[in-house]
Design an enzyme around this catalytic site. Structure first.
Site, PDB file in Angstrom:
ATOM      1  N   ASP A  32       0.863  -1.184   0.000  1.00 21.57           N
ATOM      2  CA  ASP A  32       0.000   0.000   0.000  1.00 21.57           C
ATOM      3  C   ASP A  32       0.896   1.230   0.000  1.00 21.57           C
ATOM      4  O   ASP A  32       2.009   1.193   0.531  1.00 21.57           O
ATOM      5  CB  ASP A  32      -0.911  -0.012   1.237  1.00 21.57           C
ATOM      6  CG  ASP A  32      -2.119   0.896   1.074  1.00 21.57           C
ATOM      7  OD1 ASP A  32      -3.240   0.368   0.908  1.00 21.57           O
ATOM      8  OD2 ASP A  32      -1.952   2.140   1.085  1.00 21.57           O
ATOM      9  N   THR A 123     -14.213  -2.929  -7.811  1.00 21.41           N
ATOM     10  CA  THR A 123     -15.426  -2.787  -8.630  1.00 21.41           C
ATOM     11  C   THR A 123     -15.159  -1.729  -9.698  1.00 21.41           C
ATOM     12  O   THR A 123     -14.892  -0.576  -9.370  1.00 21.41           O
ATOM     13  CB  THR A 123     -16.610  -2.357  -7.746  1.00 21.41           C
ATOM     14  OG1 THR A 123     -16.745  -3.319  -6.703  1.00 21.41           O
ATOM     15  CG2 THR A 123     -17.899  -2.267  -8.536  1.00 21.41           C
ATOM     16  N   LEU A 152     -18.029  -9.268  -0.711  1.00 23.92           N
ATOM     17  CA  LEU A 152     -18.104  -9.267   0.752  1.00 23.92           C
ATOM     18  C   LEU A 152     -18.873  -8.070   1.294  1.00 23.92           C
ATOM     19  O   LEU A 152     -18.873  -6.987   0.722  1.00 23.92           O
ATOM     20  CB  LEU A 152     -16.713  -9.356   1.389  1.00 23.92           C
ATOM     21  CG  LEU A 152     -15.712  -8.228   1.276  1.00 23.92           C
ATOM     22  CD1 LEU A 152     -15.973  -7.118   2.262  1.00 23.92           C
ATOM     23  CD2 LEU A 152     -14.326  -8.798   1.519  1.00 23.92           C
ATOM     24  N   ARG A 153     -19.553  -8.348   2.409  1.00 16.00           N
ATOM     25  CA  ARG A 153     -20.295  -7.293   3.098  1.00 16.00           C
ATOM     26  C   ARG A 153     -19.493  -6.828   4.301  1.00 16.00           C
ATOM     27  O   ARG A 153     -18.898  -7.662   4.996  1.00 16.00           O
ATOM     28  CB  ARG A 153     -21.634  -7.838   3.629  1.00 16.00           C
ATOM     29  CG  ARG A 153     -22.591  -8.312   2.587  1.00 16.00           C
ATOM     30  CD  ARG A 153     -23.617  -9.265   3.203  1.00 16.00           C
ATOM     31  NE  ARG A 153     -22.972 -10.475   3.728  1.00 16.00           N
ATOM     32  CZ  ARG A 153     -23.557 -11.354   4.534  1.00 16.00           C
ATOM     33  NH1 ARG A 153     -24.791 -11.176   4.923  1.00 16.00           N
ATOM     34  NH2 ARG A 153     -22.915 -12.431   4.957  1.00 16.00           N
ATOM     35  N   LEU A 252     -35.336  -6.484   2.652  1.00 16.42           N
ATOM     36  CA  LEU A 252     -36.640  -5.813   2.556  1.00 16.42           C
ATOM     37  C   LEU A 252     -36.910  -5.048   3.844  1.00 16.42           C
ATOM     38  O   LEU A 252     -38.055  -4.931   4.277  1.00 16.42           O
ATOM     39  CB  LEU A 252     -37.752  -6.835   2.307  1.00 16.42           C
ATOM     40  CG  LEU A 252     -37.863  -7.398   0.894  1.00 16.42           C
ATOM     41  CD1 LEU A 252     -39.048  -8.355   0.787  1.00 16.42           C
ATOM     42  CD2 LEU A 252     -38.005  -6.294  -0.155  1.00 16.42           C
ATOM     43  N   CYS A 262     -20.277   1.493  -1.268  1.00 18.17           N
ATOM     44  CA  CYS A 262     -20.474   0.639  -2.451  1.00 18.17           C
ATOM     45  C   CYS A 262     -21.779   0.901  -3.192  1.00 18.17           C
ATOM     46  O   CYS A 262     -21.762   1.396  -4.315  1.00 18.17           O
ATOM     47  CB  CYS A 262     -20.391  -0.818  -2.040  1.00 18.17           C
ATOM     48  SG  CYS A 262     -18.830  -1.216  -1.255  1.00 18.17           S
ATOM     49  N   ARG A 332     -19.008   6.331   5.405  1.00 21.87           N
ATOM     50  CA  ARG A 332     -19.109   6.866   4.044  1.00 21.87           C
ATOM     51  C   ARG A 332     -20.574   6.875   3.591  1.00 21.87           C
ATOM     52  O   ARG A 332     -21.272   5.890   3.728  1.00 21.87           O
ATOM     53  CB  ARG A 332     -18.278   6.007   3.071  1.00 21.87           C
ATOM     54  CG  ARG A 332     -16.790   6.246   3.197  1.00 21.87           C
ATOM     55  CD  ARG A 332     -16.016   5.338   2.276  1.00 21.87           C
ATOM     56  NE  ARG A 332     -16.153   3.948   2.675  1.00 21.87           N
ATOM     57  CZ  ARG A 332     -15.765   2.911   1.942  1.00 21.87           C
ATOM     58  NH1 ARG A 332     -15.237   3.107   0.748  1.00 21.87           N
ATOM     59  NH2 ARG A 332     -15.914   1.679   2.380  1.00 21.87           N
TER      60      ARG A 332
HETATM   61  C1  UGA Z   1     -22.623  -4.272  -0.329  1.00 18.95           C
HETATM   62  C2  UGA Z   1     -23.084  -5.623  -0.883  1.00 18.95           C
HETATM   63  O1  UGA Z   1     -24.115  -6.151  -0.037  1.00 18.95           O
HETATM   64  C3  UGA Z   1     -21.913  -6.602  -0.930  1.00 18.95           C
HETATM   65  O2  UGA Z   1     -22.338  -7.833  -1.504  1.00 18.95           O
HETATM   66  C4  UGA Z   1     -20.819  -5.977  -1.794  1.00 18.95           C
HETATM   67  O3  UGA Z   1     -19.672  -6.824  -1.874  1.00 18.95           O
HETATM   68  C5  UGA Z   1     -20.401  -4.650  -1.189  1.00 18.95           C
HETATM   69  O4  UGA Z   1     -21.531  -3.773  -1.115  1.00 18.95           O
HETATM   70  C6  UGA Z   1     -19.359  -4.056  -2.100  1.00 18.95           C
HETATM   71  O5  UGA Z   1     -19.681  -3.691  -3.220  1.00 18.95           O
HETATM   72  O6  UGA Z   1     -18.182  -4.043  -1.717  1.00 18.95           O
HETATM   73  P1  UGA Z   1     -22.103  -3.343   2.141  1.00 18.95           P
HETATM   74  O7  UGA Z   1     -21.806  -2.028   1.500  1.00 18.95           O
HETATM   75  O8  UGA Z   1     -21.210  -3.883   3.194  1.00 18.95           O
HETATM   76  O9  UGA Z   1     -22.189  -4.489   1.020  1.00 18.95           O
HETATM   77  O10 UGA Z   1     -23.538  -3.183   2.791  1.00 18.95           O
HETATM   78  P2  UGA Z   1     -24.967  -3.888   2.682  1.00 18.95           P
HETATM   79  O11 UGA Z   1     -25.087  -4.929   3.725  1.00 18.95           O
HETATM   80  O12 UGA Z   1     -25.270  -4.258   1.294  1.00 18.95           O
HETATM   81  O13 UGA Z   1     -25.890  -2.668   3.112  1.00 18.95           O
HETATM   82  C7  UGA Z   1     -25.918  -1.490   2.318  1.00 18.95           C
HETATM   83  C8  UGA Z   1     -26.876  -0.480   2.883  1.00 18.95           C
HETATM   84  O14 UGA Z   1     -28.219  -0.908   2.683  1.00 18.95           O
HETATM   85  C9  UGA Z   1     -26.738  -0.190   4.380  1.00 18.95           C
HETATM   86  O15 UGA Z   1     -26.785   1.207   4.568  1.00 18.95           O
HETATM   87  C10 UGA Z   1     -27.941  -0.881   4.989  1.00 18.95           C
HETATM   88  O16 UGA Z   1     -28.369  -0.239   6.156  1.00 18.95           O
HETATM   89  C11 UGA Z   1     -28.966  -0.723   3.869  1.00 18.95           C
HETATM   90  N1  UGA Z   1     -30.040  -1.748   3.904  1.00 18.95           N
HETATM   91  C12 UGA Z   1     -29.750  -3.061   3.746  1.00 18.95           C
HETATM   92  C13 UGA Z   1     -31.365  -1.347   4.056  1.00 18.95           C
HETATM   93  O17 UGA Z   1     -31.660  -0.132   4.189  1.00 18.95           O
HETATM   94  N2  UGA Z   1     -32.346  -2.278   4.069  1.00 18.95           N
HETATM   95  C14 UGA Z   1     -32.079  -3.597   3.923  1.00 18.95           C
HETATM   96  O18 UGA Z   1     -33.041  -4.408   3.923  1.00 18.95           O
HETATM   97  C15 UGA Z   1     -30.751  -3.994   3.763  1.00 18.95           C
END
Ligand code: UGA
Length: 436
Positions: A32, A123, A152-153, A252, A262, A332
């Site tokens: 890095d 990405t 990954l989440r 949902l 992301c 973020r």
């Molecule tokens: C997301 C994707 O879920 C991953 O599969 C992906 O690898 C990642 O982006 C990425 O591109 O690197 P992440 O950003 O960790 O992962 O978060 P999510 O769990 O997807 O949640 C995203 C947002 O949606 C959060 O602010 C969460 O609070 C919101 N959310 C999620 C809702 O408002 N309602 C829901 O039912 C689910």
């Protein structure tokens, strides 16, 4: 195991990938450009919060297989190089900023050995991999390039890396696929589906997946708006439609919508790329997905005003949650912080609590007030906003908080609190999408 790996870019994705690959038995060199990050990681300390990754990193550093450096020449012995740098939204538009990806590939090119495989995990807009592969054909013809998107989440990074629900590899030939199969052999052995694609399809899989997830969230938030207008309850609606396996109950959860590093920037970059490709109309719906998402933040502010007053200058609002989702310190594009900042800009006194995100939040919004404890945060508040669904907020006892506040009003921006529990303790309880 014979292969040596390098991981270029040791942020969220890279640090996770490096520690996880080391745990599979590989020698891994993380590179890095940020000396502070490298120093921390070299001490076995994580520069961010991610459950389980701190322990894994410390454990892998002790094995001697994992190391971090700012010296790009250290990758010269590696066979496979994972590019894990960020692709943020560009400052002047919706498109992704590819500066870091391009400079990462350019930085490693002079050190790539014969037969080395560069594997992009960042990405990127479709077409990027093919472009980089052509550039490498000139700058490092001894090497090849593949793309291996990451799903990954945050909050589940280790689990999603070591037991992903699928592995997708974009390759231009059998040899590249074979090398990646060798790397991921222990994960494939778990029965993980393996999908070989061409380079553009692999890039598209990632943004299509995130677009679908964003669409699901905005769909339920659109239903929440209609429920509010029609006197319905979106949580019951979501439960009922979710039993249909074609729809599914996950993602949902209606509320203040999606944020993070992301989903928001990926749907915008996807629209921008589609327009460049002459397929603008195909993704026009994503503009509406974005608009519904941002509207959810405004709807919370509207409820605050209707409960307190149009003029918020005399009011103290306690905000529970700063991160974009629980089990992360990532702020973020956090809907919670955006709402907190907007209320403060409207004149309210806003005090924010978060179990892990206060320091990152303070860096972004130094003018907001922060509190390390929930009782202190809610003290004499006119209203409580629940904006990130941390477990500790669900476990709060509303009868204990009651005597601390000025007005017993709570707005659940995540539909995660137990409404009956709060109401039985004498609170006025609002939730997005629930008219009752
Ligand atoms: C997301 C994707 O879920 C991953 O599969 C992906 O690898 C990642 O982006 C990425 O591109 O690197 P992440 O950003 O960790 O992962 O978060 P999510 O769990 O997807 O949640 C995203 C947002 O949606 C959060 O602010 C969460 O609070 C919101 N959310 C999620 C809702 O408002 N309602 C829901 O039912 C689910």
């Amino acid at each position: 195991m014979d292969l040596t790996l390098s991981v270029v870019g040791c942020g969220y994705l890279g640090a996770t990938h490096a520690a996880c690959m080391s745990s599979l038995g590989f020698t891994v060199i993380g590179v890095d450009t940020d000396p502070d990050k490298v120093a921390m990681l070299s001490r076995g300390e994580l520069p961010f919060y991610e459950p389980g990754l701190d322990t894994l990193l410390a454990q892998e550093m002790k094995t001697g297989r994992l190391s971090f450096t700012t010296d790009f020449s250290a990758i010269a012995d590696a066979d496979v190089h994972f590019v894990c740098v960020g692709t943020p939204q560009s400052k002047d538009g919706l498109a992704a900023d590819l500066t870091y990806v391009k400079s990462a590939v350019a930085a490693i090119a002079p050190f790539l050995k014969e037969g080395a495989l560069v594997v992009g995990k960042s990405t990127v807009p479709v077409g990027t991999a093919q472009g980089l592969r052509s550039e490498l054909a000139t700058s490092a013809p001894q090497a090849d390039l593949a793309w291996n998107p990451e799903f990954l989440r945050e909050g589940f990074a280790v689990e999603d890396t070591l037991t992903p629900n699928r592995l997708v590899v974009g390759v231009a030939n059998d040899r590249a696929e074979q090398i990646l199969k060798e790397v991921y052999e222990p994960i494939i052995a778990l029965g993980t589906p393996w999908i070989r694609a061409d380079l553009p399809t692999a890039e598209l899989v990632k943004v299509a997946a995130n677009s679908f997830l964003a669409t699901k969230i905005s769909f339920i938030n659109a239903m929440a708006e209609v429920c509010e207008a029609a006197g319905g309850d979106v949580t019951v609606l979501a439960k009922a439609i979710g039993y249909d396996p074609r729809i599914g109950s996950r993602f949902l959860q209606a509320g203040i919508g999606f944020g993070g590093g992301c989903l928001p920037k990926d749907i915008r970059a996807f629209m921008a790329r589609a327009e460049e490709l002459g397929a603008k109309q195909a993704l026009e719906f994503l503009r509406e997905i974005d608009a519904i998402n941002l509207r959810a933040r405004q709807r919370v502010i509207d409820v605050v005003r209707s409960e307190l007053s149009e003029d918020l200058t005399q009011y103290k609002i306690a905000v529970l949650g700063a991160t974009f989702k629980p089990d992360s310190d990532d702020v973020r594009d956090s809907p919670a912080l955006d709402i907190a900042a907007q209320l403060q800009a409207a004149g309210a006194t806003v005090v924010v609590h978060d179990p892990k995100g206060i320091e990152p939040a303070r860096k972004r919004f130094p003018n907001l007030q922060y509190s390390e404890s929930v009782p202190e945060c809610v003290k004499a508040a006119d209203l409580i906003l629940h904006l990130t669904e941390w477990r500790e907020y669900r476990e709060l006892d509303p009868s204990v908080l009651g005597p601390l506040v000025k007005n017993k009003i709570v707005i659940d921006g995540r539909n995660a609190l137990d409404r009956d529990k709060w109401r039985n303790a004498g609170w006025k309880f609002h939730a997005l999408g629930r008219s009752d």
